[in-house]
Enzyme design. Structure first.
Site, PDB file in Angstrom:
ATOM      1  N   GLU A 114       4.777  23.840  -8.868  1.00 19.84           N
ATOM      2  CA  GLU A 114       5.339  24.536 -10.838  1.00 19.84           C
ATOM      3  C   GLU A 114       6.274  23.937 -10.871  1.00 19.84           C
ATOM      4  O   GLU A 114       7.268  23.972 -10.288  1.00 19.84           O
ATOM      5  CB  GLU A 114       4.577  25.176 -10.704  1.00 19.84           C
ATOM      6  CG  GLU A 114       3.622  25.862 -10.584  1.00 19.84           C
ATOM      7  CD  GLU A 114       3.080  26.423  -9.466  1.00 19.84           C
ATOM      8  OE1 GLU A 114       3.708  26.598  -8.961  1.00 19.84           O
ATOM      9  OE2 GLU A 114       1.558  26.913  -8.942  1.00 19.84           O
ATOM     10  N   TYR A 126      11.138  14.638  -8.835  1.00 25.46           N
ATOM     11  CA  TYR A 126       9.681  15.104  -8.251  1.00 25.46           C
ATOM     12  C   TYR A 126       8.719  13.481  -8.281  1.00 25.46           C
ATOM     13  O   TYR A 126       7.990  13.387  -7.301  1.00 25.46           O
ATOM     14  CB  TYR A 126       9.133  15.978  -9.103  1.00 25.46           C
ATOM     15  CG  TYR A 126       9.515  17.474  -8.636  1.00 25.46           C
ATOM     16  CD1 TYR A 126      10.686  18.086  -7.120  1.00 25.46           C
ATOM     17  CD2 TYR A 126       9.580  18.630  -9.554  1.00 25.46           C
ATOM     18  CE1 TYR A 126      10.264  18.897  -6.843  1.00 25.46           C
ATOM     19  CE2 TYR A 126      10.164  19.564  -9.197  1.00 25.46           C
ATOM     20  CZ  TYR A 126      10.930  19.905  -8.246  1.00 25.46           C
ATOM     21  OH  TYR A 126      11.572  21.282  -7.761  1.00 25.46           O
TER      22      TYR A 126
END
Length: 159
Positions: A114, A126
């Protein structure tokens, strides 16, 4: 013990219980609600299910860390933090690369995480590693002003 090279004369190694105070300090410096040292000690006490990776110099001065949780064939990036004075130098990238490399030697096939949907730098990192958005969690991250940020849930295959 596995060691991975990192920028600025650092290397990435597995975290140990003795690193808990340094990890708690770094986490508190990067997040509104830092985790206490005791929580890090508990996580670090079981490296089989909660491996940690630290970017450190030869004297074990820690510049950043990543903490995972493993469950069956899935992993979760619980948190990643880099000393604010050393951000933007590739340390977070080195930590994530080491963790993902290590996971290829396990039954893990997927990693979840998250991230605050407003954290463009983290999302870009990411995405570089193949993470894609798979959902959101409304009001997930508390903010100092009393509001809460939405978390973007991301997933990447391992290997």
């Amino acid at each position: 013990m596995n060691l991975w090279l990192a920028p600025a004369g650092l290397h990435v190694a597995r975290g140990e219980v003795r690193d808990a105070p340094a990890l708690a300090r770094l986490h508190a410096g990067g997040f509104f609600r830092g985790w206490p040292t005791a929580e890090f000690e508990a996580y670090l006490a079981d490296p089989a299910t909660t491996p940690a990776y630290v970017a450190t110099d030869a004297k074990r001065t820690i510049a950043g860390f990543a903490l995972l949780r493993l469950a069956d064939d899935e992993s979760e990036l619980l948190t990643i933090a880099v000393d604010p004075k050393r951000r933007g130098k590739g340390i977070g990238r080195a930590l994530l690369a080491a963790a993902l490399s290590d996971l290829t030697m396990t039954p893990v096939t997927t990693m979840f995480l998250e991230v605050d949907e407003a954290n463009g730098a983290a999302i870009a990192l990411y995405r570089r590693f193949g993470f894609v958005p798979v959902g959101t969690r409304k009001a997930y991250y508390p903010r100092p002003d009393g509001t809460a940020a939405t978390a973007l849930v991301m997933r990447a295959p391992i290997g």
